[in-house]
Design an enzyme around this catalytic site. Structure first.
Site, PDB file in Angstrom:
ATOM      1  N   ASP A   1       0.373   5.213   0.268  1.00  0.00           N
ATOM      2  CA  ASP A   1      -0.628   6.211   0.622  1.00  0.00           C
ATOM      3  C   ASP A   1       0.014   7.590   0.585  1.00  0.00           C
ATOM      4  O   ASP A   1       1.073   7.804   1.174  1.00  0.00           O
ATOM      5  CB  ASP A   1      -1.181   5.928   2.018  1.00  0.00           C
ATOM      6  CG  ASP A   1      -2.466   6.690   2.305  1.00  0.00           C
ATOM      7  OD1 ASP A   1      -2.571   7.861   1.899  1.00  0.00           O
ATOM      8  OD2 ASP A   1      -3.372   6.110   2.933  1.00  0.00           O
TER       9      ASP A   1
ATOM     10  N   ASP B   1       3.253   1.227   3.468  1.00  0.00           N
ATOM     11  CA  ASP B   1       2.698   1.008   4.805  1.00  0.00           C
ATOM     12  C   ASP B   1       3.088  -0.403   5.256  1.00  0.00           C
ATOM     13  O   ASP B   1       2.566  -1.389   4.722  1.00  0.00           O
ATOM     14  CB  ASP B   1       1.176   1.156   4.762  1.00  0.00           C
ATOM     15  CG  ASP B   1       0.540   1.073   6.147  1.00  0.00           C
ATOM     16  OD1 ASP B   1       1.132   0.449   7.047  1.00  0.00           O
ATOM     17  OD2 ASP B   1      -0.560   1.623   6.321  1.00  0.00           O
TER      18      ASP B   1
ATOM     19  N   ASP C   1       0.843  -1.200   0.000  1.00  0.00           N
ATOM     20  CA  ASP C   1       0.000   0.000   0.000  1.00  0.00           C
ATOM     21  C   ASP C   1       0.874   1.244   0.000  1.00  0.00           C
ATOM     22  O   ASP C   1       1.728   1.413   0.880  1.00  0.00           O
ATOM     23  CB  ASP C   1      -0.899  -0.010   1.245  1.00  0.00           C
ATOM     24  CG  ASP C   1      -1.774   1.232   1.351  1.00  0.00           C
ATOM     25  OD1 ASP C   1      -2.067   1.844   0.308  1.00  0.00           O
ATOM     26  OD2 ASP C   1      -2.167   1.583   2.478  1.00  0.00           O
TER      27      ASP C   1
END
Length: 384
Positions: A100, A293, A98
């Site tokens: 972000d 992440d 991920d």
């Protein structure tokens, strides 16, 4: 609240229409019957979890009838996905990453961040000043509402391209097994469809994350050896050279190769010796590594936003990215209808969707459903 579940009929109606008319966008996982599903509902609290579907049709029927605000699916496969976690019998998990935008800490963010008071809900316009107290009730607790700008999206795209390069060159993952998705808000998800990674436990995935983020690279691996009894060093390049992986990245950054022993020796001296160079190398590798992440990758029981579904933080869809450079999430993932919806803005706001600029300074406005939904989901407007 900006990131809470929005209880607004126009939003729910727009979501229902999407799932009814855009069913082909839903991309269920492989081995669907072995996955745990979960969803959140408009106006509800908590997630309905431990759900299972036998077919894609059954899943889509549920989306149309329940109209969830967010839909999730496990990266793990289970023998009994509907049972409590300790009884599911874990069979492996897909490898997921991920990226972000909020983790990139870009300097532009403060210029397009709104502050929503956690006590009274008052929203303040973007300001370069540090948020202190609410102008209405005096509370010092706030939620930040971010409308990503072009720089934010470009930053996330650069990070995604860097991860893509790491996965192919360093880990040797076939390009066809790397599936990239826009998250539906401000980032990208990577799903690795390679069975060889499914058995990895949390520790093995943590080691992968450390490598990708540039954590723990030994100075000895690029040829710096500590002199016995001092902080001095000498250079002895590894026999395998500096042509691959982190060795190549650091060598390129320092502009050295295996013929540059004297240059590397001088670099270490200029920085301040072995210990100082070690600290500098840690900073360098973190800058060259990928900002992902860690918890998303290491959690082997995580439920993850399902491809093709809508994100209640924006009304945008999680969609597959064919080409990162040309991808535009505010157009390619903006798939709701355009029926008119009247909204009341809490604060002047702007966003660019489907190539159109929506710069709303009036208190009320009539907008296409996709634009109205975006502002409502962000917590910057109310339907009227």
């Amino acid at each position: 609240m900006s990131n809470g579940i929005i209880a607004a009929d126009p939003v729910r109606s727009a979501f229902r229409e999407y799932y009814f008319k855009r069913a082909e966008m839903i991309e269920p996982p492989s081995d669907i019957e072995k996955r745990e599903f979960g969803y959140m509902q408009f106006g509800g609290r908590g997630m309905a979890r431990h759900l299972s579907f036998r077919t894609t049709g059954e899943l889509i029927a549920t989306l149309i009838t329940q109209v969830p605000s967010d839909v999730y699916c496990s990266n793990a496969l289970y023998r009994f996905p509907t049972l409590p976690m300790q009884e599911k019998q874990w069979l492996g998990a897909d490898l997921i990453f991920d990226i972000d935008g909020k983790d990139l800490h870009l300097p532009c963010v403060s210029s397009h961040s709104y502050h929503c008071c956690a006590s009274c809900g008052h929203v303040s316009a973007p300001s370069e000043d540090e948020y202190s107290v609410c102008n209405v009730c005096g509370s010092n607790k706030d939620e930040r509402i971010v409308i990503p700008c072009g720089k934010c999206i470009e930053g996330s795209k650069r990070e995604a391209m860097r991860l893509h390069e790491f996965l192919m060159t360093d880990l040797g993952i076939d390009k066809l097994n790397i599936h990239i998705y826009f998250s539906g808000n401000n980032g990208f998800h990577f799903h690795i469809q390679d069975d060889s990674y499914r058995p990895l436990d949390s520790q093995a995935r943590s080691d992968l994350v450390g490598y990708l983020m540039g954590i723990g690279l030994l100075v000895e691996s690029i040829g710096i050896r500590k002199s016995p009894g001092s902080d001095n060093s000498f250079v002895k390049f590894p026999k395998s050279g500096l042509q691959a992986g982190w060795r190549r990245r650091v060598a390129d950054k320092l502009r050295i190769d295996t013929t540059s022993a004297m240059r590397l020796t001088n670099i270490v001296k200029e920085i301040g010796g072995y210990s100082a160079f070690k600290s500098e190398l840690e900073k360098m590798t973190r800058e060259l590594g990928v900002r992902i992440d860690p918890q998303v990758t290491t959690d082997i029981h995580r439920v993850f936003r399902m491809p093709g579904t809508l994100n209640s933080k924006s009304g945008l869809a999680k969609v597959k990215v064919r080409d990162i450079e040309s991808f535009d999430g505010f157009s390619d993932a903006c798939l709701l209808g355009d029926a008119k919806v009247k909204v009341k803005l809490k604060v002047p706001a702007k966003v660019r969707l489907r190539g159109e600029n929506y710069n709303i300074s009036k208190e009320t406005a009539e907008l296409p459903a996709y634009a109205a939904t975006y502002f409502i989901c962000k917590g910057l407007a109310l339907a009227i």
